[in-house]
Design a protein around this motif. Sequence first.
Motif, PDB file in Angstrom:
ATOM      1  N   LEU A 320       0.812  -1.223   0.000  1.00  0.00           N
ATOM      2  CA  LEU A 320       0.000   0.000   0.000  1.00  0.00           C
ATOM      3  C   LEU A 320       0.846   1.274   0.000  1.00  0.00           C
ATOM      4  N   ALA A 321       2.178   1.134  -0.045  1.00  0.00           N
ATOM      5  CA  ALA A 321       3.038   2.327  -0.083  1.00  0.00           C
ATOM      6  C   ALA A 321       2.783   3.081  -1.386  1.00  0.00           C
ATOM      7  N   GLY A 322       2.700   4.399  -1.305  1.00  0.00           N
ATOM      8  CA  GLY A 322       2.440   5.202  -2.511  1.00  0.00           C
ATOM      9  C   GLY A 322       1.018   5.065  -3.004  1.00  0.00           C
ATOM     10  N   ASN A 323       0.096   4.651  -2.117  1.00  0.00           N
ATOM     11  CA  ASN A 323      -1.296   4.462  -2.568  1.00  0.00           C
ATOM     12  C   ASN A 323      -1.967   5.809  -2.871  1.00  0.00           C
ATOM     13  N   ALA A 324      -3.030   5.732  -3.637  1.00  0.00           N
ATOM     14  CA  ALA A 324      -3.691   6.949  -4.128  1.00  0.00           C
ATOM     15  C   ALA A 324      -4.244   7.809  -2.989  1.00  0.00           C
ATOM     16  N   LEU A 325      -4.760   7.159  -1.951  1.00  0.00           N
ATOM     17  CA  LEU A 325      -5.360   7.925  -0.847  1.00  0.00           C
ATOM     18  C   LEU A 325      -4.299   8.738  -0.095  1.00  0.00           C
ATOM     19  N   SER A 326      -3.185   8.079   0.250  1.00  0.00           N
ATOM     20  CA  SER A 326      -2.108   8.791   0.967  1.00  0.00           C
ATOM     21  C   SER A 326      -1.648   9.992   0.144  1.00  0.00           C
ATOM     22  N   LEU A 327      -1.493   9.786  -1.156  1.00  0.00           N
ATOM     23  CA  LEU A 327      -0.951  10.866  -1.978  1.00  0.00           C
ATOM     24  C   LEU A 327      -1.948  12.009  -2.164  1.00  0.00           C
ATOM     25  N   ALA A 328      -3.221  11.693  -2.200  1.00  0.00           N
ATOM     26  CA  ALA A 328      -4.233  12.765  -2.266  1.00  0.00           C
ATOM     27  C   ALA A 328      -4.172  13.593  -0.976  1.00  0.00           C
ATOM     28  N   ALA A 329      -4.010  12.892   0.146  1.00  0.00           N
ATOM     29  CA  ALA A 329      -3.925  13.597   1.435  1.00  0.00           C
ATOM     30  C   ALA A 329      -2.659  14.451   1.505  1.00  0.00           C
ATOM     31  N   MET A 330      -1.537  13.900   1.033  1.00  0.00           N
ATOM     32  CA  MET A 330      -0.274  14.659   1.051  1.00  0.00           C
ATOM     33  C   MET A 330      -0.383  15.904   0.185  1.00  0.00           C
ATOM     34  N   ARG A 331      -0.979  15.740  -0.972  1.00  0.00           N
ATOM     35  CA  ARG A 331      -1.104  16.891  -1.886  1.00  0.00           C
ATOM     36  C   ARG A 331      -1.885  18.028  -1.217  1.00  0.00           C
ATOM     37  N   ALA A 332      -3.027  17.687  -0.638  1.00  0.00           N
ATOM     38  CA  ALA A 332      -3.853  18.726   0.000  1.00  0.00           C
ATOM     39  C   ALA A 332      -3.117  19.344   1.190  1.00  0.00           C
ATOM     40  N   THR A 333      -2.408  18.503   1.950  1.00  0.00           N
ATOM     41  CA  THR A 333      -1.708  19.005   3.142  1.00  0.00           C
ATOM     42  C   THR A 333      -0.575  19.952   2.748  1.00  0.00           C
ATOM     43  N   LEU A 334       0.201  19.541   1.755  1.00  0.00           N
ATOM     44  CA  LEU A 334       1.342  20.374   1.357  1.00  0.00           C
ATOM     45  C   LEU A 334       0.864  21.678   0.704  1.00  0.00           C
ATOM     46  N   GLU A 335      -0.173  21.562  -0.111  1.00  0.00           N
ATOM     47  CA  GLU A 335      -0.638  22.740  -0.844  1.00  0.00           C
ATOM     48  C   GLU A 335      -1.319  23.769   0.065  1.00  0.00           C
TER      49      GLU A 335
END
Length: 450
Positions: A320-335
Amino acid sequence: MKIGREKLEIKRQREEILFVSEHPRSAALYGRAQKSLLSGVPMNWMKKWAGAFPVFVKKAKGAHFTCVDGHEYVDLCLGDTGAMTGHSPDVVVEAVTKRVRDGITLMLPTEDALFVGEDLKKRFGLPYWQFTLTATDANRFSIRIAREITQRSKILVLHYCYHGTVDESFAGLHDGVVGPRRGNIGPPVNPAETTRVVEFNDLSALEEALKHHDVACILAEPAMTNVGIILPDEGYWKAARELTRRYGALLIADETHTICAGPRGCTAEWKLEPDMLVFGKAIGGGIPGAAYGCTEEVAQRIAARIQLEDCDVGGIGGTLAGNALSLAAMRATLEHVLTAKNFEKMIALAKRFNEGVSSAIQGVGLPWNVQRLGCRAEYTFCEKAPRNGGESAAAADFELERFLHLYALNRGVLLTPFHNMALMCPETTEGDIDRHTVLFREAVGELAKG
Ligand SMILES: Cc1ncc(COP(=O)(O)O)c(C=O)c1O
């Protein structure tokens, strides 16, 4: 001023009785949990909270949460940095809600990964990134890469460091000799076989350790945060970096906690030049995820050693590393959340926290000090700020900590269960900080009265 142990214990017991009487629903859930959860908790360290059992949470938002008994708390623990973004930031909720509907995990990339990689590249200056579910894994994989490209067996860590459950890092110094750290559960081998350990801020010890030419990498936080906050001496990292280069070891900066220094971590604030960088916990606004990045040179050296046919079984991975959900959350958090504007506010609040604590301890003449790294504040039970892990650990006082934490918890303020850390999120208010200051002043006042 000296704190009498007997009086401290009487006060702690008084707080314990108050805690139990105020939390009947949490007590009942904890009783029930004994029958299905090992030690009655979902994770063993949850036993460490001050109080006979952990408070069970009903709801959390921003800087606050409520427990199943209906009490409302100011959260200065913030999931030990996992929720430094505040609980459930609206932008993250929106992004992950959409992603949950559109597919959570696929073993295929989504465009969000590119946004995150590009953002991290701008923040930290390292060009290439990979993703894991935890900072522990990001550290483990960084170590593997360092070992592989240097063909060296050992890693080097700082005495009293914490980098997650990385086997090699559970090593400490015992009269100057490396061995398992106290409490190390079932170490696979004696960590002396895998690890060299030095005190922070000791350049000659670092050079001695590197002189063996067997250290693949130093894994270090730019400032130590897991045994109180310990800042580097002026010029320490510049000199340490020169040593790592001279002796052919890589430098891995674990910024998982030190991201509290600012949106680009200590790496940018202090112009560090790590070969690799790890950033976990807060990066996904509470959704599990972590990232590790590397320089062009590391990228080329590791790419040259990985064969396509073996790239899924090399010890770096995670379904599950690099999964779509984690990356959507990271994008919103960083932005939207880990922004310069939010950090400005959070850092001012941490300063306010320390001013309040400082004035309270000076008021009663306690020989304690306060320390701060960006939006992370901490007090330590010694007069001078410790310069290394050994000094800081020597000043720890488990009973005193428990009394102070329970006193605050009983009156609606949650501190981290490990040492005396308070963290700010974008929704923390001056009123929240002042609430802690009032309670802290009362608690140390009681201690001073004896
Ligand atoms: C500096 C540092 N790195 C890594 C970790 C590991 O994070 P996780 O438990 O999310 O794997 C921690 C955990 O506290 C940490 O403090």
